[in-house]
Write a protein that holds these residues in place. Structure first.
Motif, PDB file in Angstrom:
ATOM      1  N   ALA A  33       0.864  -1.178   0.000  1.00  0.00           N
ATOM      2  CA  ALA A  33       0.000   0.000   0.000  1.00  0.00           C
ATOM      3  C   ALA A  33       0.902   1.229   0.000  1.00  0.00           C
ATOM      4  O   ALA A  33       1.986   1.206   0.583  1.00  0.00           O
ATOM      5  CB  ALA A  33      -0.892  -0.007   1.236  1.00  0.00           C
ATOM      6  N   GLY A  35       1.370   5.663   0.169  1.00  0.00           N
ATOM      7  CA  GLY A  35       0.787   6.900   0.677  1.00  0.00           C
ATOM      8  C   GLY A  35       1.628   8.103   0.306  1.00  0.00           C
ATOM      9  O   GLY A  35       2.802   7.974  -0.045  1.00  0.00           O
ATOM     10  N   ALA A  50      -3.710   8.020   0.272  1.00  0.00           N
ATOM     11  CA  ALA A  50      -3.201   6.653   0.296  1.00  0.00           C
ATOM     12  C   ALA A  50      -3.982   5.817  -0.701  1.00  0.00           C
ATOM     13  O   ALA A  50      -5.124   6.140  -1.054  1.00  0.00           O
ATOM     14  CB  ALA A  50      -3.321   6.049   1.701  1.00  0.00           C
ATOM     15  N   ARG A  52      -4.619   1.539  -1.776  1.00  0.00           N
ATOM     16  CA  ARG A  52      -4.398   0.131  -1.447  1.00  0.00           C
ATOM     17  C   ARG A  52      -3.631  -0.559  -2.571  1.00  0.00           C
ATOM     18  O   ARG A  52      -3.455  -0.022  -3.650  1.00  0.00           O
ATOM     19  CB  ARG A  52      -5.725  -0.557  -1.169  1.00  0.00           C
ATOM     20  CG  ARG A  52      -6.347  -0.110   0.146  1.00  0.00           C
ATOM     21  CD  ARG A  52      -7.453  -1.031   0.585  1.00  0.00           C
ATOM     22  NE  ARG A  52      -7.978  -0.672   1.896  1.00  0.00           N
ATOM     23  CZ  ARG A  52      -7.462  -1.115   3.027  1.00  0.00           C
ATOM     24  NH1 ARG A  52      -6.417  -1.922   3.016  1.00  0.00           N
ATOM     25  NH2 ARG A  52      -8.007  -0.747   4.180  1.00  0.00           N
ATOM     26  N   TYR A  59      -7.800   6.918  -0.239  1.00  0.00           N
ATOM     27  CA  TYR A  59      -8.159   7.737   0.915  1.00  0.00           C
ATOM     28  C   TYR A  59      -7.517   9.111   0.740  1.00  0.00           C
ATOM     29  O   TYR A  59      -6.412   9.213   0.202  1.00  0.00           O
ATOM     30  CB  TYR A  59      -7.635   7.116   2.207  1.00  0.00           C
ATOM     31  CG  TYR A  59      -8.068   5.694   2.450  1.00  0.00           C
ATOM     32  CD1 TYR A  59      -7.279   4.626   2.009  1.00  0.00           C
ATOM     33  CD2 TYR A  59      -9.248   5.403   3.120  1.00  0.00           C
ATOM     34  CE1 TYR A  59      -7.666   3.316   2.233  1.00  0.00           C
ATOM     35  CE2 TYR A  59      -9.632   4.085   3.356  1.00  0.00           C
ATOM     36  CZ  TYR A  59      -8.841   3.058   2.908  1.00  0.00           C
ATOM     37  OH  TYR A  59      -9.230   1.756   3.133  1.00  0.00           O
ATOM     38  N   LEU A 103      -2.882  -2.387   4.696  1.00  0.00           N
ATOM     39  CA  LEU A 103      -3.206  -1.032   5.141  1.00  0.00           C
ATOM     40  C   LEU A 103      -4.447  -1.072   6.023  1.00  0.00           C
ATOM     41  O   LEU A 103      -5.536  -1.381   5.547  1.00  0.00           O
ATOM     42  CB  LEU A 103      -3.455  -0.153   3.920  1.00  0.00           C
ATOM     43  CG  LEU A 103      -3.575   1.356   4.178  1.00  0.00           C
ATOM     44  CD1 LEU A 103      -2.267   1.905   4.704  1.00  0.00           C
ATOM     45  CD2 LEU A 103      -3.978   2.074   2.896  1.00  0.00           C
ATOM     46  N   SER A 105      -7.700  -0.013   7.641  1.00  0.00           N
ATOM     47  CA  SER A 105      -8.671   0.983   7.206  1.00  0.00           C
ATOM     48  C   SER A 105      -8.877   2.070   8.246  1.00  0.00           C
ATOM     49  O   SER A 105      -9.296   3.176   7.921  1.00  0.00           O
ATOM     50  CB  SER A 105     -10.000   0.310   6.865  1.00  0.00           C
ATOM     51  OG  SER A 105     -10.485  -0.405   7.987  1.00  0.00           O
ATOM     52  N   TYR A 108      -5.061   4.385   8.085  1.00  0.00           N
ATOM     53  CA  TYR A 108      -4.332   4.610   6.836  1.00  0.00           C
ATOM     54  C   TYR A 108      -3.607   5.954   6.850  1.00  0.00           C
ATOM     55  O   TYR A 108      -2.700   6.185   6.073  1.00  0.00           O
ATOM     56  CB  TYR A 108      -5.299   4.579   5.650  1.00  0.00           C
ATOM     57  CG  TYR A 108      -6.415   5.594   5.754  1.00  0.00           C
ATOM     58  CD1 TYR A 108      -7.647   5.245   6.295  1.00  0.00           C
ATOM     59  CD2 TYR A 108      -6.219   6.904   5.347  1.00  0.00           C
ATOM     60  CE1 TYR A 108      -8.661   6.179   6.410  1.00  0.00           C
ATOM     61  CE2 TYR A 108      -7.226   7.836   5.461  1.00  0.00           C
ATOM     62  CZ  TYR A 108      -8.447   7.469   5.999  1.00  0.00           C
ATOM     63  OH  TYR A 108      -9.436   8.393   6.116  1.00  0.00           O
TER      64      TYR A 108
END
Length: 127
Positions: A33, A35, A50, A52, A59, A103, A105, A108
């Motif tokens: 994942a 970010g 971020a 996945r 996100y 990651l 939830s 994150y």
């Protein structure tokens, strides 16, 4: 191990756009994942976006939602951050980060989730 190298930063006027890239090497990129974080002068580093492993779930921080888009190309081992409608308050050093595990939830946004970091790229937005 994962090595991350950001690029694409620079100086742009307010309302303009930039696309940041983060090239990954080493450990299998598609399993990580990813970010983006940023740190403005005199402030703590903060979460930006971020994505996945599959790229299907993303996100965003409230401050960039609707303006920034995170995406990834697993074939190129690269994650992107498209930044539109930039504001002076977006000025910061932007960092790419990779998570070695799944990651969560609920976290994150937390730096502690990410194991590998790039060196950062400067984004400056002039008014």
């Amino acid at each position: 191990q994962v090595q991350l190298v950001e690029s694409g930063g620079g100086l742009v006027q307010a309302g303009g756009s930039l696309r940041l890239s983060c090239a990954a090497s080493g450990r299998t990129f598609s399993s990580a994942a990813m970010g983006w974080f940023r740190q403005a002068p005199g402030k703590e580093r903060e979460f930006v976006a971020a994505i996945r492993r599959s790229g299907g779930i993303t996100y965003y921080a409230d401050s960039v939602k609707g303006r920034f888009t995170i995406s990834r190309d697993n074939a190129k081992n690269t994650v992107y951050l498209q930044m539109n409608s930039l504001k002076p308050e977006d000025t910061a050093v932007y960092y790419c980060a990779a998570a070695a595990g799944p990651l969560p939830s609920a976290r994150y946004w937390s730096e502690s989730v990410y194991n590998y970091w790039g060196q950062g790229t400067q984004v400056t937005v002039s008014s």
